[in-house]
Design an enzyme around this catalytic site. Sequence first.
Site, short mmCIF file in Angstrom:
data_model
loop_
_atom_site.label_atom_id
_atom_site.label_comp_id
_atom_site.label_asym_id
_atom_site.label_seq_id
_atom_site.Cartn_x
_atom_site.Cartn_y
_atom_site.Cartn_z
N SER A 84 0.84 -1.19 0.00
CA SER A 84 0.00 0.00 0.00
C SER A 84 0.88 1.25 0.00
CB SER A 84 -0.90 0.01 1.23
OG SER A 84 -1.78 -1.09 1.21
N LYS A 108 -5.71 8.77 -10.29
CA LYS A 108 -5.90 7.51 -9.57
C LYS A 108 -7.19 6.89 -10.11
CE LYS A 108 -6.30 5.30 -5.05
NZ LYS A 108 -7.39 4.40 -5.51
N GLU A 163 -4.43 -0.60 -14.26
CA GLU A 163 -5.78 -0.62 -13.72
C GLU A 163 -6.77 -1.06 -14.79
OE1 GLU A 163 -7.81 0.61 -9.95
OE2 GLU A 163 -5.77 0.14 -10.60
#
Length: 251
Positions: A84, A108, A163
């Site tokens: 993280s 993000k 992603e």
Amino acid sequence: MELNIEDKKNRIRELTELLGEASRVYYNEGREIMPNIEYDALYDELLMLEKETGMVLSGSPTQTVGYEVLSELPKERHGSPMLSLNKTKSVEELGDWLGDQKGILSWKLDGLTIVLTYNNGVLERAVTRGNGEIGEDITHNAKYFKNLPGKINFNGELNLRGEGIITFTEFNRINASLDDEVYKNPRNLCSGTVRQLNSKVAADRNVMFYAFTLVRAEGKEFEKKSEQLAFLADLGFDVVEHYIVKAGDIK
């Protein structure tokens, strides 16, 4: 006029999209949006460009791999843990952290983090983040991500992270087609989609992949992250939108 390498890659994306739509309409709706002779000519053009560039998008009509159905998702341990990151909502804190150095500012994305491994130019494995150490193997679905290269012009092993997302347009389209409970947000829809056992579901839902980190490119070294992202873009990956900034640029 001879196309440069970037124009050729853009043309590959354009032709993959156009021919994919032509196939979808023909087989699902029983109608044609272009004559067969035009389809064949564009198909041949796409095949030629794929051979010249070494880039083949996973949704390309030149790939004849059928949909795959699994009984369960295999577990896969990551080569290096996915830890993280620290978070902040303070512009001042971010500026202090940068100091007099330059940094990369990027979006993000709210989807599902996926680790990809290519070997000698071919997509070999796609694994979800999972708990950071062990994820789920979703290679059968990644082969059908809308913008993901199934083949790239690179020899050796390549490992990257990015992603998987579903756009709001696609999210609204899918929810409108459901008769019962709808998805609450695109992230939940994407997470459920890439974990489907039947790869046809992922193909029908147009999952997109945006690279944000190069983990390793066998035989290559980079001094800056911006160089890594440029390298991935040159290989045909869509890279997360980003900017090089200094502390004074952040407001």
